[in-house]
Design an enzyme around this catalytic site. Structure first.
Site, PDB file in Angstrom:
ATOM      1  N   HIS A  23       0.824  -1.206   0.000  1.00 20.12           N
ATOM      2  CA  HIS A  23       0.000   0.000   0.000  1.00 20.12           C
ATOM      3  C   HIS A  23       0.859   1.256   0.000  1.00 20.12           C
ATOM      4  O   HIS A  23       0.510   2.248  -0.643  1.00 20.12           O
ATOM      5  CB  HIS A  23      -0.917   0.008   1.224  1.00 20.12           C
ATOM      6  CG  HIS A  23      -2.012  -1.006   1.186  1.00 20.12           C
ATOM      7  ND1 HIS A  23      -3.338  -0.678   1.154  1.00 20.12           N
ATOM      8  CD2 HIS A  23      -1.976  -2.365   1.160  1.00 20.12           C
ATOM      9  CE1 HIS A  23      -4.085  -1.777   1.124  1.00 20.12           C
ATOM     10  NE2 HIS A  23      -3.264  -2.810   1.133  1.00 20.12           N
ATOM     11  N   ASP A 115      -5.329   6.088   2.325  1.00 26.23           N
ATOM     12  CA  ASP A 115      -5.502   4.763   1.747  1.00 26.23           C
ATOM     13  C   ASP A 115      -6.948   4.308   1.912  1.00 26.23           C
ATOM     14  O   ASP A 115      -7.616   4.636   2.894  1.00 26.23           O
ATOM     15  CB  ASP A 115      -4.557   3.773   2.439  1.00 26.23           C
ATOM     16  CG  ASP A 115      -4.554   2.411   1.763  1.00 26.23           C
ATOM     17  OD1 ASP A 115      -5.469   1.613   2.055  1.00 26.23           O
ATOM     18  OD2 ASP A 115      -3.655   2.146   0.961  1.00 26.23           O
TER      19      ASP A 115
END
Length: 456
Positions: A23, A115
């Site tokens: 990520h 995110d």
């Protein structure tokens, strides 16, 4: 000096990656593209799995100084862990963001990009008075399936019932019920709770969504997301092609010696096998995979990272030679590989993958056909797209069994439709390169994203 000679900076964007290498990498790639377009970047981050500031002197890094409970850090249930991360980081994130607002000098903050797993941070940013966008680390099809979860629950598709596994999911073609997000080691109610929390937060508190994908592979899905959310969705991928960086994400140093080993093999003759940095498999599955490789009859490069076998801790899996000399004779095993370079190598003819989204983007961008073995979460969605939307590969079958695997390998590498499949994979590669080129749709999407951020 960094930034010397660049036009005056107008605003600052704050970015908050989820603390996982798969990520963090795309988030920092996007950050670099925003900075190249004259936005200053501050990276808020958790202390847990924190990114290395030394690798990005052009960004300002600020810790939120969270206090993660030990039971969250040690939780083997990844869905419960993600929910725990959100609960523990929400208040520290909001406090850190508000502190930036109080102490900020020019340029002022225009927005925060968090995110997509940080659902709680969308509300926290809203309370702090900062517009927030969510950046998905998966594909548009996966996110669309998450947005559809409330409807699927009402219509009886969720929770999943065994007799409905092979039913098509309305408005999510080509997905079947069995292809919807699942995490086998997690309680289904917990998984559905998490999947519901994400779209609820998007609808309540987000100003848009950013997806590392491109129209040629997920155009219809992107259009449905925009209609569903009534807000922008920016397709900024393939990020690793747009980004000048060549950083490989992963928990281990790549074994670059495998590239010389690949040099000794003919074009399109080697099968590359990696199940990513998180998936764990049982010893019985490992043995069937090894026997299937032996039966497939092609040279292979296999990433066997420490911790791959369930219950082994961080111990390395058994060597192929421990199973049988014949299994190891035709292959090479490494702890970790420089995946982009491996996929770009002319000797690679196929990629046996867990279908994690970063791996999907990398294999599509190199035109390599796929043998799909999804393990959890979004990977089942991507695997179905490999086989029934993009037409670039096979799955290994519902049961991981050596004969099925051997047959799938032979079909992937030398089956009667191999040339058509390779042509399709190469066509997607060309589309990806067009998107990533100067003036291509991905570059224009980043430009549009910057304009949107500045308008908030």
């Amino acid at each position: 000096m960094a930034g010397e000679g660049r036009p005056p900076t107008v605003r600052r964007v704050v970015m908050f990656p989820f603390p996982s290498p798969s990520h963090i990498t795309p988030m920092l790639q996007l950050a670099g593209l925003l900075r190249a377009r004259s936005l200053e970047v501050t990276v808020l981050h958790a202390d847990f799995n924190a990114p290395d500031p030394a690798g990005h002197p052009e960004f300002t890094f600020v810790s939120i100084r969270e206090n993660l409970p030990r039971e969250v850090v040690d939780n083997a249930d990844m869905v419960e862990q993600m929910i725990g991360f959100n609960a523990a980081c929400e208040a520290p994130f909001q406090a850190a963001l508000e502190a930036l607002l109080l102490q900020q000098e020019e340029p002022s903050i225009c927005a925060v990009v968090v995110d997509g797993q940080w659902y709680a941070m969308l509300g926290a940013a809203k309370r702090a008075g900062v517009p927030a966008l969510a950046m998905r680390a998966d594909g548009a099809a996966t996110f669309l399936s998450m947005l559809a979860t409330p409807r699927l629950r009402v219509d009886g598709y969720l929770p999943v019932k065994g007799e409905r596994l092979d039913e098509p999911v309305p408005d999510l073609d080509p997905l079947r019920v069995r292809d919807l997000i699942r995490v086998d080691v997690s309680d289904e109610a917990t998984v559905l709770r998490f999947i519901t929390l994400v779209p609820d937060a998007m609808r309540a508190s987000s100003s848009g969504v950013i997806v590392n994908t491109f129209d040629a592979i997920e155009g219809p899905e992107l259009a449905k997301i925009r209609a569903e959310l009534s807000r922008p969705a920016f397709a900024v991928g393939p990020l690793h092609l747009l980004s000048p960086e060549r950083v490989e994400h992963g928990l281990h140093a790549p074994d670059r010696g495998c590239l010389a080993w690949l040099d000794a093999h003919p074009p399109r003759s080697v099968l590359y096998l990696s199940l990513g940095s998180v998936a764990r498999i049982d010893r019985a599955v490992f043995e069937e995979m090894a026997r299937g490789l032996a039966g497939g009859g092609v040279p292979f490069l296999w990433v066997l990272r420490p911790g791959l076998l369930r219950g082994s801790g961080e111990q390395a899996p058994p060597s192929l030679e421990e199973l049988d000399d014949a299994v190891g004779r035709n292959g090479k095993v490494v702890t970790w590989a420089p995946q982009r370079e491996v996929l770009a190598h002319p000797s690679i003819g196929g990629f046996w993958t867990h279908c994690g989204w970063n791996s999907m983007m990398e294999t599509i961008c190199e035109g390599v056909p796929v043998l799909a073995q999804p393990c959890f979460a979004d990977q089942t969605v991507s695997a179905r797209y490999v086989t029934h939307r993009w037409g670039v590969g096979f799955d290994v079958g519902k049961v991981i069994e050596r004969e099925n695997i051997a047959n799938a390998i032979r079909n992937l590498m030398a089956g009667e439709d191999v040339e058509a499949r390779r042509e399709r994979a190469q066509s997607l590669k060309m589309e990806a390169n067009r998107c990533a080129a100067e003036g291509g749709s991905a570059s224009l999407a980043v430009d549009s994203l910057v304009e949107y951020l500045l308008s908030l």
